[in-house]
Design a protein around this motif. Structure first.
Motif, PDB file in Angstrom:
ATOM      1  N   ILE A 159       0.855  -7.258 -10.039  1.00 30.11           N
ATOM      2  CA  ILE A 159       2.296  -7.039  -9.887  1.00 30.11           C
ATOM      3  C   ILE A 159       3.065  -8.320 -10.237  1.00 30.11           C
ATOM      4  O   ILE A 159       4.112  -8.270 -10.885  1.00 30.11           O
ATOM      5  N   GLN A 199       3.364  -6.178  -3.597  1.00 28.63           N
ATOM      6  CA  GLN A 199       2.184  -5.489  -4.102  1.00 28.63           C
ATOM      7  C   GLN A 199       1.462  -4.697  -3.009  1.00 28.63           C
ATOM      8  O   GLN A 199       1.072  -3.549  -3.228  1.00 28.63           O
ATOM      9  N   THR A 202      -4.227  -1.625 -10.467  1.00 24.77           N
ATOM     10  CA  THR A 202      -4.373  -2.744  -9.540  1.00 24.77           C
ATOM     11  C   THR A 202      -5.416  -2.438  -8.473  1.00 24.77           C
ATOM     12  O   THR A 202      -6.274  -3.275  -8.160  1.00 24.77           O
TER      13      THR A 202
END
Length: 441
Positions: free
Chosen positions: A140, A214, A258
């Protein structure tokens, strides 16, 4: 409903999707896909889901080299994201993009902390980059660095604040000097931000981004509510003729990527601690593993295309009476195996067809909810970073990414799809068959 969606909802959705930032993120993250896929293959080879096969690979002595290839691909995906996002922003604005990409890498690296590598030749400690932030944990932050770099770089060029070289200078040299002023400003700015965060808060900017932005984003995407929201929106948008996977993927994609990268990092750390593969997989939930990952999406969300339409295709090919449904089913069968179902969406049609709306939305929601719950209770193992291209056929993708449990869940999802579509598809087929009979008469 159609008029309200097309006149009110759709313009707002498309305006959001077509913003420069979303386009840059969506297109920029694609550049990391070759590294992710190749790294996943290396990870799969030295951590095969079958213990006996994994031991055979280990006996060849190839594991350290496969591991090195893995860490050289998976572990730098955040760097590629920073590069790709800035590159796409500048490219979409009509500027030479490579300078923006290079500047973005520097800005991102300034935001991450150093680590102490150990004693140098003269006895002093040697500092270097903390690789922890070059992969999933820094994703992020990398996206933010890419967006800001692309925005500021384009602003400088639009205002014509740059060093201009005379005619005859090679394009590469001219481009380097064009980016000199924006680079100096952005690198200086990133350094100041780093100094402020480190001096006042005692943490680096990337750590603040990870903590305050994030983790909440990953938490929502990794929740059952998040999975249901994503799975409802994708077929809902498709039903109205909008590419739901592209629209929703612009938001959910970075979260899934992610999470996938972090799972790979967690899994490798558990293996490095001396655990066997099965022990490491079992320990994933307790060590911060995620359910909603790229592998989860490719195995359960994208199975035979949005709406899990293979159940409908099976009915068309083997049970339909009307010539139209049989023909469309045959056309969609081959592509559906590879998770491409546009022939079914527009040929049946499903788009704007109220008779097939309910199963089209419910099939993926029920299938993914069940997959999530079975993963949460431990029947389906957490993914370990291994992922495959979204076009990989079902059952094979589940076997490669998860193991036999993933393949079994895909079979269950296909069975659910068939029985959900069955009464609705039969009604449509009966109507078409009656019309065909009337035309023949």
């Amino acid at each position: 409903m159609q008029e309200f969606f097309q006149n009110t909802i759709l313009p707002a959705v498309m305006k959001f999707v077509n913003t420069r930032g979303i386009r840059a993120v969506k297109d920029g993250l694609v550049y990391s896909m070759p590294l992710i896929i190749v790294g996943a293959v290396c990870l799969l080879l030295f951590q095969l889901p079958v213990e006996s096969l994994a031991n055979m690979v280990a006996a060849t002595g190839a594991v350290p080299y496969l591991s090195h290839a893995y860490t050289s691909t998976f572990a730098i995906t955040a760097v590629i994201a920073a590069l790709g996002v800035a590159y796409q922003w500048a490219k979409n604005d009509g500027w030479e993009p490579f300078s923006a990409a290079v500047i973005s890498i520097a800005v991102f690296l300034i935001l991450i902390p150093d680590y102490i590598a150990g004693a140098g030749p003269d006895g002093a400690n040697v500092a270097g980059l903390d690789k922890t932030w070059l992969g999933g944990q820094g994703m992020i932050g990398a996206i933010i660095a890419g967006l800001l770099t692309g925005l500021i770089y384009s602003w400088f060029l639009k205002k014509d604040i740059r060093i201009k070289m005379p005619d005859g200078v090679p394009d590469g040299v001219a481009a380097a000097f064009t980016g000199l002023i924006p680079a100096a400003v952005m690198i200086a700015g990133a350094t100041v931000i780093y100094a402020i965060c480190d001096g006042i808060a005692g943490v680096t900017p990337i750590e603040l981004i990870y903590k305050w932005l994030q983790i909440p984003l990953q938490g929502f995407g990794d929740s059952l509510v998040g999975v249901i929201v994503f799975e409802t929106l994708i077929p809902l948008l498709w039903w109205f003729g909008v590419h739901g996977a592209t629209v929703v993927g612009s938001v959910s994609g970075p979260i899934a990527t992610t999470n996938n990268l972090e799972n790979a990092d967690i899994f490798q750390k558990l293996i490095a601690s001396g655990m066997s593969r099965s022990e490491a997989v079992a320990a994933m939930p307790a060590n911060g593993g995620h359910i909603f990952t790229d592998a989860f999406v490719n195995c359960f969300q994208a199975i035979t295309g949005s709406g899990v339409t293979m159940g409908l295709v099976i009915f068309m090919v083997f049970f339909a009476k009307s010539a139209q449904m049989k023909q469309v089913g045959k056309l969609g069968l081959g592509s559906g195996i590879f998770n491409i179902n546009e022939p079914i969406l527009f040929g049946t049609p499903i788009v704007m067809n109220p008779e097939l709306f309910i199963p089209f939305v419910l099939a993926p929601v029920i299938g993914n909810t069940l997959a999530y719950i079975l993963t949460a209770i431990g029947f389906i193992p957490y993914t370990t970073g291994v992922t495959v291209p979204w076009t990989t056929p079902p059952i094979l993708s589940g076997l490669l990414c998860i193991g036999w449990q993933g393949a079994l869940m895909q079979i269950i999802e296909l069975v659910i799809s068939f029985f959900l579509y069955l009464p609705f598809a039969r009604a449509v087929d009966n109507e078409l068959y009656a019309n065909e009979q009337a035309m023949d008469a």
